[in-house]
Scaffold this motif. Sequence first.
Motif, PDB file in Angstrom:
ATOM      1  N   LEU A   1      -6.804   1.782   7.011  1.00 52.72           N
ATOM      2  CA  LEU A   1      -7.330   1.352   5.721  1.00 52.72           C
ATOM      3  C   LEU A   1      -8.846   1.227   5.813  1.00 52.72           C
TER       4      LEU A   1
ATOM      5  N   GLY B   1       0.338   5.825   0.100  1.00 57.67           N
ATOM      6  CA  GLY B   1      -0.544   6.983   0.010  1.00 57.67           C
ATOM      7  C   GLY B   1       0.156   8.268   0.394  1.00 57.67           C
TER       8      GLY B   1
ATOM      9  N   THR C   1       0.846  -1.190   0.000  1.00 59.67           N
ATOM     10  CA  THR C   1       0.000   0.000   0.000  1.00 59.67           C
ATOM     11  C   THR C   1       0.884   1.243   0.000  1.00 59.67           C
TER      12      THR C   1
ATOM     13  N   VAL D   1      -0.987  -0.599  -4.216  1.00 61.49           N
ATOM     14  CA  VAL D   1      -2.409  -0.353  -3.962  1.00 61.49           C
ATOM     15  C   VAL D   1      -2.526   1.035  -3.330  1.00 61.49           C
TER      16      VAL D   1
ATOM     17  N   ILE E   1      -3.856   4.203  -1.280  1.00 63.83           N
ATOM     18  CA  ILE E   1      -4.719   4.414  -0.119  1.00 63.83           C
ATOM     19  C   ILE E   1      -4.863   5.907   0.134  1.00 63.83           C
TER      20      ILE E   1
ATOM     21  N   SER F   1     -12.625  -0.870   1.369  1.00 67.66           N
ATOM     22  CA  SER F   1     -12.336  -0.973  -0.071  1.00 67.66           C
ATOM     23  C   SER F   1     -10.836  -1.058  -0.313  1.00 67.66           C
ATOM     24  N   GLU F   2     -10.037  -0.383   0.501  1.00 70.46           N
ATOM     25  CA  GLU F   2      -8.584  -0.433   0.331  1.00 70.46           C
ATOM     26  C   GLU F   2      -8.040  -1.807   0.702  1.00 70.46           C
ATOM     27  N   TRP F   3      -8.550  -2.373   1.793  1.00 69.47           N
ATOM     28  CA  TRP F   3      -8.130  -3.722   2.163  1.00 69.47           C
ATOM     29  C   TRP F   3      -8.539  -4.723   1.088  1.00 69.47           C
TER      30      TRP F   3
END
Length: 296
Positions: free
Chosen positions: A110, A60, A58, A81, A83, A113-115
């Motif tokens: 998180l 962000g 992840t 991914v 975040i 939806s992020e997980w």
Amino acid sequence: MIVTVTPNTALDVTYTVDGLRPGDVHRARDVRHRAGGKGVNVARVLHTLGADVRAILTAGGATGAVVEADLASAEIPADVVPIGGETRRTTTVLADDGSVTLLNEPGPRLDDSEWRALVAAVLARRTDVLVCSGSLPPGAGGYAELLGGALSILDTSGEALLAGLAGRPSVVKPNAEELREVTGLSDPVAAAAELRKAGAGAVVVSLGPEGLLAVTGSGTWQAKPSTVLRGNTTGAGDAVVAALALGLSLGEPWPDILRRAVALSGAAVLGPLAGDVDLAHYHAEQGLVAVRARQH
């Protein structure tokens, strides 16, 4: 392919100082920044060894962008991914007396939806060995959701480790303190046996200068380094996991896997940053590691 998963990615910041004194002002001689988190460190080591590896992580915010740029610069294959939260930073202070001090931020929360996006990214990859490493950030599900298909290694602690056993990982890799925390047992062989009963295929325990203990379905072994090294220990456990993953992918017997793991762990201690390894030490030490069978 070996796939590493890092739900709680970090930007590792390493300071080198003359000494660390509580309440005092310190001037760092050197400051270095690098993409981190345990799974990222594992992927970096494997990439250095020439293994077919991909990091799933992840990221962000502005810090996450620095992480992505560092991975691209290092040419480490990665699925990122995105975040909404800001990727955390971890701080390591290396003092000239050999002490290593870590400050680890908890990581951004998180949302569901992020997980789910992270889970989907993992399940979409063809994997020979899956490595799930590190703490879980707030809001994350459990590692058991990712395990159960290919050969797998789980390297985490506390409740995340206990819950992850439901996914029946092929190997779990606690250190001695983490093992004692989750089992309440001081004997590492007995404690490892409890984790195997709960779902782990094998348990590899980091014993610090005493090397590694492996409790498996085919036997119990302890592997010791030829010498005790001083240096940056923050990436040593991740190097062990990298060696375990490589050994599993090659179908090596446990004594050979442990020799590789002890040698690579020492090579990581000699590296300046987590994820670095001294390849000369690694190759020389493999033939010097002592491995002996132990009774259950």
